[in-house]
Structure formats: structure tokens, C-alpha cells
Design an enzyme around this catalytic site. Structure first.
Site, PDB file in Angstrom:
ATOM      1  N   ASP A  11       0.843  -1.198   0.000  1.00 20.94           N
ATOM      2  CA  ASP A  11       0.000   0.000   0.000  1.00 20.94           C
ATOM      3  C   ASP A  11       0.880   1.250   0.000  1.00 20.94           C
ATOM      4  OD1 ASP A  11      -1.913   2.061   0.594  1.00 20.94           O
ATOM      5  OD2 ASP A  11      -3.235   0.504   1.377  1.00 20.94           O
ATOM      6  N   SER A  52      -7.038   4.192  -1.345  1.00 24.12           N
ATOM      7  CA  SER A  52      -6.862   2.735  -1.283  1.00 24.12           C
ATOM      8  C   SER A  52      -8.165   1.969  -1.439  1.00 24.12           C
ATOM      9  CB  SER A  52      -6.204   2.340   0.042  1.00 24.12           C
ATOM     10  OG  SER A  52      -4.886   2.830   0.099  1.00 24.12           O
ATOM     11  N   GLU A  67      -4.783  -6.628  25.799  1.00 27.57           N
ATOM     12  CA  GLU A  67      -3.386  -6.191  25.854  1.00 27.57           C
ATOM     13  C   GLU A  67      -3.218  -4.826  26.518  1.00 27.57           C
ATOM     14  OE1 GLU A  67       0.429  -5.929  22.759  1.00 27.57           O
ATOM     15  OE2 GLU A  67      -1.574  -6.411  22.023  1.00 27.57           O
ATOM     16  N   HIS A  95       2.089   8.926   4.805  1.00 31.02           N
ATOM     17  CA  HIS A  95       1.135   9.977   5.161  1.00 31.02           C
ATOM     18  C   HIS A  95       1.693  10.867   6.277  1.00 31.02           C
ATOM     19  CE1 HIS A  95      -2.305   9.245   2.647  1.00 31.02           C
ATOM     20  NE2 HIS A  95      -2.412   7.979   3.022  1.00 31.02           N
ATOM     21  N   HIS A 105      -1.193   2.603  -5.156  1.00 34.31           N
ATOM     22  CA  HIS A 105      -0.980   3.994  -5.555  1.00 34.31           C
ATOM     23  C   HIS A 105       0.377   4.416  -5.045  1.00 34.31           C
ATOM     24  CE1 HIS A 105      -1.541   5.118  -1.390  1.00 34.31           C
ATOM     25  NE2 HIS A 105      -2.646   4.378  -1.371  1.00 34.31           N
TER      26      HIS A 105
END
Length: 515
Positions: A59, A109, A233, A338, A376
Site C-alpha cells: 500500500d 486505497s 493487551e 502519510h 498507488h
């Protein structure tokens, strides 16, 4: 003027150049090229029907990321890096895919996943629906759903799975099983009341309902449990607690659906390692409330690597004599970009390449079509005339006109646009956010074509410059899943002819021997 300065720097660095001595000999390059040429000439088309499809999706792994990660992989092995051969570099068939969506020049995406998994281009932010659907409008998705190659493979009797480093409800994995007018409807808590009234359902619930998926590995626990449910967790972290407003515990529901089968739900590495692929029918492994940790920050005692998750998935799925389809997503390459964090993006890509190597190790090229591609790209640039072998995450040897250094990698836009008193910041540490030309909260995607790499049965179909939605149809053709069965019919006819020829030849030989 700039090139003159580079030439001077090159002369100064010549004595300490990291280039190998043999590279100064023209015969080195001629010999290397001849070996490569011969290997290409020796290739034979593999026209088998693909029993298995291994689909690796990086990605945000555009060409710049791919190249830079290759260099980093070599440098992590104390090489100069540029000449390093990535696992993906060894794939004999290479093409380009055009990534635009129906409504935007540069995609997201969700739109891209609908293209390469479902074979249909669509609009931004929608998954598993055609371009007749509208972002966020539930009513528009009804009747416009499109199915994915994961479902086509399951319908053909194959085992299917998804492995991701993001939450399993994220755009890429979600498109393999869900239909949604919004990629952001992870749980019912993320949906507007109007969408619920109009009959739309959240992505997490569709993970159980739409397609019987044999292996589900990634993150996304909080979208599966009732609101306020403590995370096993991180019990004190409120942001990690369950999100669902409908009170459903989808993990428990999934386990109830698998009664009579050997089905394991795990959330930590100890339990994951204890899962025996030979006796396991189903596996759901959710290692984080949301997305998994970046590879460089992963706790190896709590969370397995993408190499380990890929291996476990293949070992479970490959027991099916009819074969399998497996989607493996290196999803956090995108998320690091990003954030303008090239360090994290490249380390994610290197880990992704090691997962590809594991996939090839566990499968046979003659029967497994393996695809590697990006959905992309990102506006990251590779610039500044760095010397051979210079750290890909380091500085250009040149200084800018403001008399400050700059990194070899930087962004066209993103959070790295930081100018204080008219000056750029200095550049150090793994947490450094690369400089960007334009200030945006998050770096956007970019719109150039992405590479598609293929090997195995019908790998030659993935050549040339194609629309991104072509990928799903080519994979389906190679494996004889979905509507187009011509490849299977061709193979069957060829088998009959071969069998007839063999029988006739045996009869002739028998007759000769008798007489």
C-alpha cells in the site's frame, strides 16, 4: 552550475568511493548484461492453470519507495545498496497499472482495491461497489455491489485468506469481502443513523457474513467487540476498548460459527505460535486494537512479523488440494508516508519484501501465480546527487542556497513543512519528518502509474501499461476462477489431445511389437 559543483564533489570523493573496483572495468558490465540477456532468452512461458494465487499488495509502494527500499535493504546488510536485488526484482514479468479512480485523478486505497480485486473501477472512499454508488450514501450502494477475486476463488472451492499490517477492516483487506458506501464504516459506531435505517451494515460485521474466509490476520480488535470492552493487551487504555454500539461480540460469534471445525482466535504471538497449521481449519489473529505497530517499533514478543504471518497463512491454506488465494498487504508503508516518515515507510517495505521471499519459498512456481504491486504512490522524491552507497535516509552532499543541508528523500506535501524564522529545521533521527514543500496535515497520495510484477502460471499476462481493474481479470483467468473459464477449457482440451495422442502411440507401438 549545480552539475559543476557535483563534479567537483565527485572528484574529491573519488579516492574514497564505495563503488567496487571491478565496476571500473567495462567487461564487468558487459558480462553482467550478457548473463541477464541469456536468462531472458532462456525463459519459457508458463501457461499452466494457477492452482494458487499469492497477491502481495504494498500500500503506497510507488516506484520511489520501491527503489529507496532496495537501497536500504542492501545498506542494512552493509552493502552500498544500489545494486541490491530485492525479491520482487527477480520477477520476470513487469507492467504498469494506471491508478486513477472514476471521479479523481489521484485515488485512495478503497477505489484502487475495488479495481484490482473486484475488476471494476469506482469512486473515492467506497469499497466493493461500482461507481454508481456515492461516498457515504447508503441507498446508493444497493444493487451496485461487486464481488472480489477472493470470493471467486472461494466459490471455486479454494481456501482463501487475508494478511495485513493494518486493521482487517481497513480499505484494502475490506474490499476483498465487504461492500460499503464508506470505507470508514469500520464498526456500527462509525455509521450515521441514516445508513443503518437504510439497511447498510458495517465492515466488521461483513467480515463474518459475506464470504467464508479461512485465514484472517491483522489488527482491528476494537471494531469486533461491544463498546467499553477492555482490550486484553491494553486494559487501561480507553481508546483501545471495544467500539460496537450494537452489543455484538463478533469474535465470539465467529468462534460459534466454526463449531465442528478446528478454529483458533488469537491476539498475541505466544498463542499464534502455538497454532498448528496442519490441524487448523480456520484462524483469526488480531494483534492490535487498530493497526499493527510499525516494523521498526514492533515488540517481537507480542506481535509476529509479516514474514511469520504470511508463512502461517500459507501453511494453513495450502492443505486444500484445490489451492488457495491469499492477499498479503504491507499496509503501513502508506501510513508512514502519510506521516512524512520515510524511515518507517522504507523499513515496512523491506519487511514486505522478506514476506514475498517467504511466500516464494513455500510455494512452487509452476503452480502458484505470485503478483506484487502497489495500489498507488506518494509524493516522495529521491533527489540531491547523493554519492554511491550514501545512506538513503541521509543528506545530499550538496547544500541548498539557504546554506542548510537537505535529505535525499523529501515530500511534495505533508506535515514536514516546518519553517521557523524563515529557516528549515536540521535533519537527524529516525523520527525525523522529511521536509515537504506544502504544509498539509497528512501527505496525500500521488497519481503516477505503479509497478505490477508477476511470476508463475500466466505471469506474462501482467505486462504492458494496463488499467488497474485489469489485474483482477488476469488473475482470475490464470486460475480459472470467476466467469471467464476459457483457460481451463483450453487446458482440458490440451489434456484430452495429449491423452489421445499417447493412447494412439501406445497402440501403434503395441501393434509393431506384436508383428
Amino acid at each position: 552550475m549545480e552539475l559543476t559543483r557535483v563534479a567537483i564533489l565527485a572528484l574529491l570523493a573519488f579516492g574514497s568511493s564505495s563503488a567496487k573496483v571491478e565496476e571500473e572495468n567495462p567487461e564487468f558490465w558487459r558480462s553482467q548484461a550478457q548473463k541477464t540477456l541469456q536468462s531472458v532468452l532462456d525463459r519459457k512461458l508458463n501457461t499452466n492453470v494457477a492452482k494458487n494465487i499469492l497477491f502481495f499488495l504494498g500500500d503506497g509502494m510507488g516506484i520511489t519507495t520501491y527503489t529507496a527500499a532496495r537501497i536500504l535493504k542492501g545498506q542494512l546488510q552493509n552493502q552500498t545498496g544500489e545494486e541490491t536485488v530485492m525479491t520482487m526484482d527477480t520477477f520476470p514479468n513487469v507492467g504498469l497499472a494506471k491508478t486513477y479512480s472514476v471521479d479523481f485523478q489521484i485515488p485512495d486505497s478503497a477505489a484502487t482495491a475495488t479495481a484490482y480485486l473486484c475488476g471494476v473501477k469506482t469512486n473515492l472512499n467506497v469499497i466493493g461497489v461500482s461507481a454508481a454508488a456515492r461516498n457515504g450514501v447508503c441507498k446508493s450502494q444497493k444493487g451496485n455491489e461487486v464481488t472480489s477475486i477472493l470470493k471467486w476463488a472461494k466459490d471455486a472451492g479454494k481456501s482463501v485468506g487475508i494478511v495485513t499490517t493494518t486493521r482487517v477492516q481497513h480499505a484494502t483487506p475490506a474490499t476483498s469481502y465487504a461492500h460499503s458506501a464508506s470505507r470508514k464504516w469500520y464498526s456500527d459506531a462509525d455509521m450515521p443513523d441514516a445508513a443503518k435505517r437504510d439497511g447498510c451494515t458495517d465492515i466488521a460485521s461483513q467480515l463474518l457474513k459475506n464470504t467464508d474466509i479461512d485465514v484472517i490476520i491483522g489488527g482491528g480488535r476494537k471494531y469486533m467487540t461491544p463498546k467499553g470492552t477492555k482490550d486484553p493487551e491494553y486494559p487501561r487504555d480507553y481508546s483501545s476498548r471495544g467500539k460496537r454500539k450494537d452489543g455484538r461480540n463478533l469474535i465470539n460469534e465467529w468462534q460459534s460459527m466454526k463449531i465442528g471445525k478446528v478454529a483458533h482466535y488469537v491476539w498475541n504471538k505466544t498463542d499464534f505460535d502455538a497454532v498448528d497449521p496442519e490441524t487448523t481449519d480456520y484462524l483469526m489473529a488480531l494483534f492490535e486494537p487498530g493497526d499493527l505497530r510499525f516494523e521498526a517499533e514492533r515488540d517481537p514478543n507480542m506481535d509476529p512479523s509479516i514474514v511469520e504471518t504470511t508463512e502461517k497463512a500459507i501453511r494453513i491454506l495450502q492443505k486444500n488440494p484445490k489451492g488457495f488465494f491469499l492477499l498479503v498487504e504491507g499496509g503501513r508503508i502508506d501510513q508512514a508516508h502519510h506521516a512524512g516518515r520515510a524511515f518507517m515507510a522504507l523499513h515496512e517495505t523491506v519487511a514486505f519484501d522478506y514476506a514475498i521471499a517467504k511466500g516464494l519459498e513455500l510455494t512452487k512456481e509452476q503452480e502458484t501465480l505470485t503478483i506484487v504491486m502497489a495500489d498507488h504512490s506518494h509524493p516522495v522524491t529521491f533527489n540531491g546527487y547523493p554519492f554511491r552507497g550514501q545512506s538513503i535516509l541521509g543528506k545530499s552532499p550538496l547544500w541548498a542556497t539557504d546554506m542548510l543541508p537537505y535529505t535525499t528523500l523529501m515530500y511534495g506535501n505533508g506535515p514536514g513543512h516546518k519553517i521557523t524564522n524563515g529557516k528549515r529545521p536540521d535533519i537527524q533521527t529516525k523520527d525525523y519528518v522529511q521536509l515537504s514543500a506544502v504544509p498539509t496535515e497528512s501527505a496525500t497520495h500521488s497519481g503516477e502509474d505503479v509497478a505490477v510484477l508477476a511470476r508463475g502460471p500466466m505471469g506474462h499476462l501482467f505486462q504492458g501499461v494496463q488499467e488497474q481493474n485489469y489485474i483482477a481479470h488476469a488473475m482470475a483467468y490464470a486460475a480459472c476462477v470467476g466467469a471467464d473459464q476459457r483457460h481451463c477449457q483450453g487446458q482440458t482440451e490440451a489434456s484430452v489431445l495429449h491423452s489421445t495422442f499417447t493412447n494412439d502411440r501406445n497402440l501403434v507401438c503395441h501393434f509393431i511389437n506384436i508383428n
